[in-house]
Motif scaffolding. Structure first.
Motif, PDB file in Angstrom:
ATOM      1  N   ARG A 178       0.597  -1.102   0.141  1.00  0.00           N
ATOM      2  CA  ARG A 178       0.130  -0.391  -0.302  1.00  0.00           C
ATOM      3  C   ARG A 178       1.086   1.263   0.100  1.00  0.00           C
ATOM      4  NH1 ARG A 178      -5.276  -0.574   1.697  1.00  0.00           N
ATOM      5  NH2 ARG A 178      -5.663   1.312   3.327  1.00  0.00           N
ATOM      6  N   ALA A 179       0.884   2.636  -0.921  1.00  0.00           N
ATOM      7  CA  ALA A 179       0.900   3.530  -0.344  1.00  0.00           C
ATOM      8  C   ALA A 179       0.915   4.432   0.698  1.00  0.00           C
ATOM      9  CB  ALA A 179       0.545   4.760  -1.786  1.00  0.00           C
ATOM     10  N   GLU A 180       0.686   4.514   1.885  1.00  0.00           N
ATOM     11  CA  GLU A 180       0.118   4.765   2.775  1.00  0.00           C
ATOM     12  C   GLU A 180      -0.400   3.119   4.262  1.00  0.00           C
ATOM     13  OE1 GLU A 180       1.537   7.298   3.899  1.00  0.00           O
ATOM     14  OE2 GLU A 180       1.745   7.933   1.933  1.00  0.00           O
ATOM     15  N   PRO A 181       0.451   3.022   5.082  1.00  0.00           N
ATOM     16  CA  PRO A 181      -0.207   2.002   5.773  1.00  0.00           C
ATOM     17  C   PRO A 181      -0.773   2.276   6.708  1.00  0.00           C
ATOM     18  CG  PRO A 181       1.533   3.661   6.779  1.00  0.00           C
ATOM     19  CD  PRO A 181       1.885   3.756   5.486  1.00  0.00           C
ATOM     20  N   GLY A 182      -2.613   1.801   6.801  1.00  0.00           N
ATOM     21  CA  GLY A 182      -3.608   2.185   7.852  1.00  0.00           C
ATOM     22  C   GLY A 182      -3.755   1.621   8.880  1.00  0.00           C
ATOM     23  N   HIS A 183      -2.236   1.781  10.275  1.00  0.00           N
ATOM     24  CA  HIS A 183      -2.346   1.468  11.183  1.00  0.00           C
ATOM     25  C   HIS A 183      -0.925   1.402  12.090  1.00  0.00           C
ATOM     26  CE1 HIS A 183       0.910  -1.252   8.716  1.00  0.00           C
ATOM     27  NE2 HIS A 183       1.154  -1.287   9.907  1.00  0.00           N
ATOM     28  N   GLU A 184      -0.654   1.648  12.828  1.00  0.00           N
ATOM     29  CA  GLU A 184       0.577   1.687  14.096  1.00  0.00           C
ATOM     30  C   GLU A 184       0.794   0.770  14.138  1.00  0.00           C
ATOM     31  OE1 GLU A 184       1.438   4.228  18.068  1.00  0.00           O
ATOM     32  OE2 GLU A 184      -0.488   3.717  17.302  1.00  0.00           O
ATOM     33  N   LEU A 185       2.187   0.177  14.831  1.00  0.00           N
ATOM     34  CA  LEU A 185       2.159  -1.238  14.519  1.00  0.00           C
ATOM     35  C   LEU A 185       3.393  -0.933  16.015  1.00  0.00           C
ATOM     36  CD1 LEU A 185       2.364  -4.089  14.091  1.00  0.00           C
ATOM     37  CD2 LEU A 185       4.837  -3.712  13.302  1.00  0.00           C
ATOM     38  N   THR A 186       3.320  -1.224  16.818  1.00  0.00           N
ATOM     39  CA  THR A 186       4.139  -1.425  18.267  1.00  0.00           C
ATOM     40  C   THR A 186       4.780  -2.634  18.496  1.00  0.00           C
ATOM     41  OG1 THR A 186       2.134  -1.061  19.887  1.00  0.00           O
ATOM     42  CG2 THR A 186       3.269   0.671  19.072  1.00  0.00           C
ATOM     43  N   ARG A 187       6.130  -2.741  19.367  1.00  0.00           N
ATOM     44  CA  ARG A 187       6.644  -3.412  20.025  1.00  0.00           C
ATOM     45  C   ARG A 187       6.321  -3.959  21.153  1.00  0.00           C
ATOM     46  NH1 ARG A 187       8.548  -7.300  20.409  1.00  0.00           N
ATOM     47  NH2 ARG A 187      11.101  -8.524  19.545  1.00  0.00           N
ATOM     48  N   HIS A 188       6.637  -4.805  21.637  1.00  0.00           N
ATOM     49  CA  HIS A 188       5.658  -5.479  23.036  1.00  0.00           C
ATOM     50  C   HIS A 188       6.523  -6.533  23.717  1.00  0.00           C
ATOM     51  CE1 HIS A 188       1.761  -2.743  23.548  1.00  0.00           C
ATOM     52  NE2 HIS A 188       2.029  -2.920  22.418  1.00  0.00           N
ATOM     53  N   PRO A 189       7.050  -6.809  24.916  1.00  0.00           N
ATOM     54  CA  PRO A 189       7.454  -8.132  25.407  1.00  0.00           C
ATOM     55  C   PRO A 189       7.237  -8.907  25.068  1.00  0.00           C
ATOM     56  CG  PRO A 189       6.855  -6.115  27.057  1.00  0.00           C
ATOM     57  CD  PRO A 189       6.271  -5.306  25.824  1.00  0.00           C
TER      58      PRO A 189
END
Length: 306
Positions: free
Chosen positions: A108-119
């Motif tokens: 996709r040209a632009e992401p439609g989400h937020e991806l965050t790191r967790h333990p």
């Protein structure tokens, strides 16, 4: 089978046999004493992997179902390499397929989400308010593909907006994913939660839906290792499911996965009408799973109230 015409430096070559089958010809060119095709589950037999030689051209043709796909490498005098005649490489493997890749994996040209790191791995949050949750096991293998897939599915309305947890397995994978109750009880969940996994992860996903039906409303199992454990009492989970109402499960298995045919069939019988099933053309192969997962998720989430 017809030998490829001299001068055709491309691999693999795909030709139609009939409406349901394709001939896939792998090639390699150069001086060697032995060349083998190492295609996932297709060439498990030693003799089946050997290429034939015509001059300096090595070739081997296999007839496969239409829609078949695989990751593969070549062994040239014992050295394992990607196919130099095939420009398509994915995670260090060459790719062969007789159907287009899943459209849900299109960048996709632009992401439609937020991806965050967790333990415990990663969390995917959609741009729109979520209405359900997905947990996928072996999450370290899905960080690149799953966010793109979910963005596309949600945008098209094929899935409701979902929060997704990409749960890592790490070095203790073989223990955690073989019906470990403490691991299952520690998995994240929120609202209507579907859990998905592959191989041992497929086993663990079904076990999680069985052990914690209060948390996991459905499971997706791709190539689940339902033979587990080795020993005098195999297929433990299939027997365990006789004790309670079976969970809702969508099963997938490949046509080349000979070792899983029997255990999967017996699990399907035990699950009864609570399960859906798809047999894809391929092997025990992450390249197959990435192409099949989107349709599996559509099936699983379609059973949830909208």
């Amino acid at each position: 089978m017809r030998t490829p015409a001299p001068g055709v430096d491309a691999s693999p070559l795909v030709t139609e046999v009939d409406a349901g089958h394709r001939a896939v010809t792998f090639q390699w060119r150069g001086a060697a004493s032995e060349v083998r095709v190492l295609a996932n589950k297709l060439t498990h037999d030693t003799d089946a992997a050997l290429m034939e030689r015509t001059g300096d051209r090595w070739h081997r043709t296999y007839v496969v179902p239409a829609g078949w796909r695989a990751s593969y490498r070549l062994s040239v005098d014992g050295a394992v390499v990607t196919d130099p005649l095939n420009p398509r490489v994915w995670r260090g493997f060459s790719v062969a397929e007789t159907a287009p890749p899943s459209p849900w994996l299109a960048p996709r040209a632009e992401p439609g989400h937020e991806l965050t790191r967790h333990p415990n791995g990663w969390r995917y949050d959609p741009a729109r308010p979520p209405r359900a949750t997905l947990v996928i096991l072996d999450g370290e293998h899905w960080v690149d593909d799953l966010p793109v897939m979910l963005d596309n599915l949600i945008e098209a309305g094929a899935l409701p907006p979902v929060t997704a947890w990409l749960v890592e397995s790490g070095p203790d994978r073989a223990r955690l994913l073989t019906c470990d109750p403490e691991f299952v009880d520690a998995l994240p969940y929120e609202g209507a939660t579907v859990i998905a996994g592959q191989s041992f992860g497929g086993l663990a996903a079904v076990y999680a839906a069985h052990r914690r039906p209060d948390r996991f409303v459905a499971a997706v199992s791709q190539s689940g290792s339902f033979w587990w454990p080795n020993g005098p009492e195999p297929e433990w989970l299939t027997g365990e499911l006789a004790r309670t109402a079976p969970p809702t499960v969508h099963l997938q298995v490949g046509t080349d996965e000979w070792a899983l045919t029997g255990p999967t069939a017996r699990l399907r019988e035990r699950l009864g009408e609570t399960s859906t099933f798809r047999e894809y053309a391929g092997g025990h192969d992450r390249y197959c799973w990435r192409n099949e997962l989107a349709d599996a998720l559509i099936t699983a989430f379609a059973a949830l109230p909208r």
